[in-house]
Structures are given as C-alpha cells and as structure tokens.
Design a protein around this motif. Structure first.
Motif, PDB file in Angstrom:
ATOM      1  N   TYR A   1      81.562  -5.356  -8.031  1.00 32.76           N
ATOM      2  CA  TYR A   1      81.370  -5.877  -9.196  1.00 32.76           C
ATOM      3  C   TYR A   1      82.704  -6.405  -9.686  1.00 32.76           C
ATOM      4  O   TYR A   1      82.975  -7.227 -10.733  1.00 32.76           O
ATOM      5  CB  TYR A   1      81.072  -4.929 -10.298  1.00 32.76           C
ATOM      6  N   LEU A   2      83.771  -6.609  -8.860  1.00 33.82           N
ATOM      7  CA  LEU A   2      85.242  -6.873  -9.406  1.00 33.82           C
ATOM      8  C   LEU A   2      85.493  -8.455  -8.768  1.00 33.82           C
ATOM      9  O   LEU A   2      84.833  -8.897  -8.061  1.00 33.82           O
ATOM     10  CB  LEU A   2      86.227  -6.032  -8.726  1.00 33.82           C
ATOM     11  N   ASN A   3      86.325  -8.841  -9.513  1.00 28.26           N
ATOM     12  CA  ASN A   3      86.804 -10.047  -9.111  1.00 28.26           C
ATOM     13  C   ASN A   3      87.777 -10.036  -8.141  1.00 28.26           C
ATOM     14  O   ASN A   3      88.418  -9.046  -7.951  1.00 28.26           O
ATOM     15  CB  ASN A   3      87.401 -11.189 -10.331  1.00 28.26           C
ATOM     16  N   GLU A   4      87.687 -11.149  -7.049  1.00 27.61           N
ATOM     17  CA  GLU A   4      88.614 -11.057  -5.982  1.00 27.61           C
ATOM     18  C   GLU A   4      90.068 -11.000  -6.396  1.00 27.61           C
ATOM     19  O   GLU A   4      90.572 -11.818  -7.285  1.00 27.61           O
ATOM     20  CB  GLU A   4      88.331 -12.057  -4.790  1.00 27.61           C
ATOM     21  N   CYS A   5      90.672  -9.923  -5.794  1.00 27.94           N
ATOM     22  CA  CYS A   5      92.038  -9.763  -6.039  1.00 27.94           C
ATOM     23  C   CYS A   5      93.044  -9.606  -4.775  1.00 27.94           C
ATOM     24  O   CYS A   5      93.078  -8.314  -4.234  1.00 27.94           O
ATOM     25  CB  CYS A   5      92.408  -8.523  -6.975  1.00 27.94           C
ATOM     26  N   PRO A   6      93.517 -10.550  -4.062  1.00 27.23           N
ATOM     27  CA  PRO A   6      94.117 -10.485  -2.722  1.00 27.23           C
ATOM     28  C   PRO A   6      95.210  -9.347  -2.839  1.00 27.23           C
ATOM     29  O   PRO A   6      96.118  -9.280  -3.737  1.00 27.23           O
ATOM     30  CB  PRO A   6      94.589 -11.937  -2.640  1.00 27.23           C
ATOM     31  N   GLU A   7      95.382  -8.592  -1.904  1.00 27.59           N
ATOM     32  CA  GLU A   7      96.456  -7.544  -1.796  1.00 27.59           C
ATOM     33  C   GLU A   7      97.892  -8.113  -2.034  1.00 27.59           C
ATOM     34  O   GLU A   7      98.573  -7.405  -2.793  1.00 27.59           O
ATOM     35  CB  GLU A   7      96.304  -6.812  -0.252  1.00 27.59           C
ATOM     36  N   PRO A   8      98.291  -9.055  -1.379  1.00 24.70           N
ATOM     37  CA  PRO A   8      99.799  -9.419  -1.792  1.00 24.70           C
ATOM     38  C   PRO A   8     100.058  -9.785  -2.929  1.00 24.70           C
ATOM     39  O   PRO A   8     101.170  -9.670  -3.315  1.00 24.70           O
ATOM     40  CB  PRO A   8      99.671 -10.750  -0.859  1.00 24.70           C
TER      41      PRO A   8
END
Length: 336
Positions: A147-154
C-alpha cells in the motif's frame, strides 16, 4: 460504482483500499467497527458486568448494530467486502447481504486461528492468503498488498542493521530472545519491540530467570504504524516471524518491498513466490545459523518492475473488485 469495505481496522491498513478505489472514481466507503465507542461510562460499566456475570459482550452486539445502521445510511452497494468475517455473526452477514449485488470476503488469517466455515456459504466470492485453506476449500488465492509509495533504500540513510516489532506471542518471543543473542555475537545494531497487554509475563520471566537483551523493548501500549514505518526506513533489514500455523505472507513483506528492505523470515513458503531473491530474503531455521554479516553487507537488489506491480494495491483492487480492463490498465500505469 459503489463499494463498501467493512472491517475491524486494527492496524489502519483497510483505509488504504478505500483511498485507492476513490482514485479510480469508485464511490467507496469504509465501515470500521473499531471506530465504535461507548456512549458513556454507564454503558461501559454495564458491558463489564455483562461480560463478567453473563459471559456476553454487549459491545460486540453494538458494533454489529453500528455496521447495519451505517449501511442503511449509505444505501445499496454494488459490492461489499468484509475483511475477516469472524468479527460478525451469521445473522448480521445475512442482513448485510441484502444491501449488495456482490458480497465478498478476504481472509487474511487462517481458518485454524479464526474458524468461520459456518458463514462462508453466504459470500459470492472468498479470497484467502493461506495456501492450505485455498487448497482445502477452493478459495481464490490472493496475497496481502503493498500500500506504500515506492521509496528506494538509498534515499533513506539507514543507521540501524535490523528492526522487528511483534505482538506478544510465546513462540515468537522465544525466537526474539535467541535472535538478539545471535545479532549481538555478530556486533550488529538492532532493535526489537514486543507489544501487548500480556507483556507482563515476559517482564516477569526476565526478572526471575535472565534479563532481556538491551535491544529488546517491551511495551504494553500500541505502537502506531507511522512510527513503525520510520523504524523500517532507519534499518537495513526487517524481521518477519510467523504465527503458529501461518503460511501466508504478512503485510511486513510488502512494506519491505516498497522500502527496498531486506527480510529475515522463518516462513519457508516465501521461496515459492516470484519476488524471492536470496540476496534480499534470508530464511532461517531454529538454530539461526544462516544469519551472518554477509547478508547485512550486500546491497538490496531491486525487483523487476513487472513483479513489483503485481503486488501493489492498484493491482489488488483490480483483481478483488473485478474492475474493468481499462481501469486495471490505468491502475498499473499509475505505479512508479
């Protein structure tokens, strides 16, 4: 199209379904039984006496009345989704059925934990995340959703190696204690939180036998999801331990997917999914011997876009509610 979601939204996940449906021009409503409150102290005291003397929870009855009153105000619905119908009596579900052309349910707990077989014939469609229940009863398999927006780890700047939060459970608590010792031996920075009203049992155990590891926190009050997500972002690895008898994938797996976090889990069935990558997901046995520093040192490997989209909430609503092909295409195109 009018769609209503009925649930007891313990962790504030279900509201995301409503928001996503509204993005697709659906007139979506949410009846959250958890929102029902005692009207006054007298009603609270009466219910306490009823539970003690008669073994009857009046609040359970009032919540179901609240559902039907809310539906009466909303009017007829094209579809109604009940999430985990163990919270409703059969007669209430029969009354709900009169308000819709299509009554469906999603079981995100297994039938061993919440046996609801006596109600399932009331539904036009039954979805389940548990493979054994799907095989035994002919349900349609569907996982939980991202359900979350994509949030790249870096972009997150993690400073901790591992985070885990769990409700009080004797089996999982035993693994948590063992896991804390293993992580300490590897000189890894970790934080594990155990939450629940019965947490006093764990505190008593640590007083009588052995103190808790410093990385374990015991809380008797809920930790809100926004706080949990911030802890996830601050960690390289998230832990997911199963309830006894569970094989389906928890929401934690999909939160990790959006945040590009690695997972340590004791659920071997995760290897059957197309997103499984041993660089991202470590399956452990009872002795935890699989855990070493290498898993924490190697980077997360991003998923192929096609696989990632398959587990988004956009895709989930298009499948569960039989949205048109055009709507489904729009849904998938909005995922970045």
């Amino acid at each position: 199209m009018k769609i209503c979601i009925i649930s007891f939204d313990y962790w504030n996940y279900d509201c995301h379904i409503v928001s996503k449906l509204r993005e697709h021009a659906v007139e979506a409503s949410h009846i959250n039984m958890g929102a029902y409150k005692y009207r006054n102290f007298r009603e609270r005291a009466f219910n306490a006496c009823s539970k003690l003397l008669r073994g009857k929870n009046i609040k359970h009855v009032k919540r179901q009345e609240y559902v039907l009153e809310s539906l009466a105000g909303l009017g007829h619905q094209d579809q109604i989704l009940i999430l985990n119908p163990h919270t409703l009596d059969r007669q209430t579900i029969l009354a709900i059925k009169k308000f819709t052309n299509r009554l469906i349910t999603y079981l995100y707990d297994n039938l061993d934990r919440f046996p609801v077989e006596g109600k399932l014939n009331l539904f036009d469609k039954i979805y389940s995340f548990e493979d054994r229940d799907v095989a035994a009863h002919g349900f349609e398999k569907i996982t939980n959703y991202n359900y979350l927006n994509e949030c790249p780890e870096p972009s997150q700047g993690a400073t901790s190696d591992l985070f885990y939060i769990t409700s009080y459970d004797r089996r999982r608590n035993k693994i948590v204690r063992k896991l804390a010792g293993r992580l300490a031996s590897l000189d890894l920075k970790s934080k594990m939180v155990v939450v629940g009203k019965q947490i006093w049992k764990e505190k008593l155990r640590s007083m009588l036998f052995r103190p808790q590891h410093s990385c374990i926190e015991l809380k008797n009050k809920p930790v809100y999801i926004d706080t949990v997500l911030e802890e996830y972002k601050n960690s390289k690895v998230i832990v997911d331990l199963m309830r006894e008898g569970q094989e389906g994938l928890s929401f934690r797996i999909f939160e990790a997917m959006a945040l590009e976090k690695k997972i340590i889990t004791d659920n071997p069935r995760i290897k059957d999914y197309d997103f499984y990558d041993p660089q991202n997901i470590l399956c452990i046995n009872n002795d935890l011997s699989e855990i070493d520093n290498t898993f924490f040192e190697t980077p997360y490997r991003p998923l192929a876009d096609k696989i990632y989209k398959k587990y988004t909430l956009d895709y989930w609503v298009s499948q569960v509610f039989n949205l048109s092909n055009q709507q489904a295409k729009i849904a998938l195109s909005t995922v970045h």
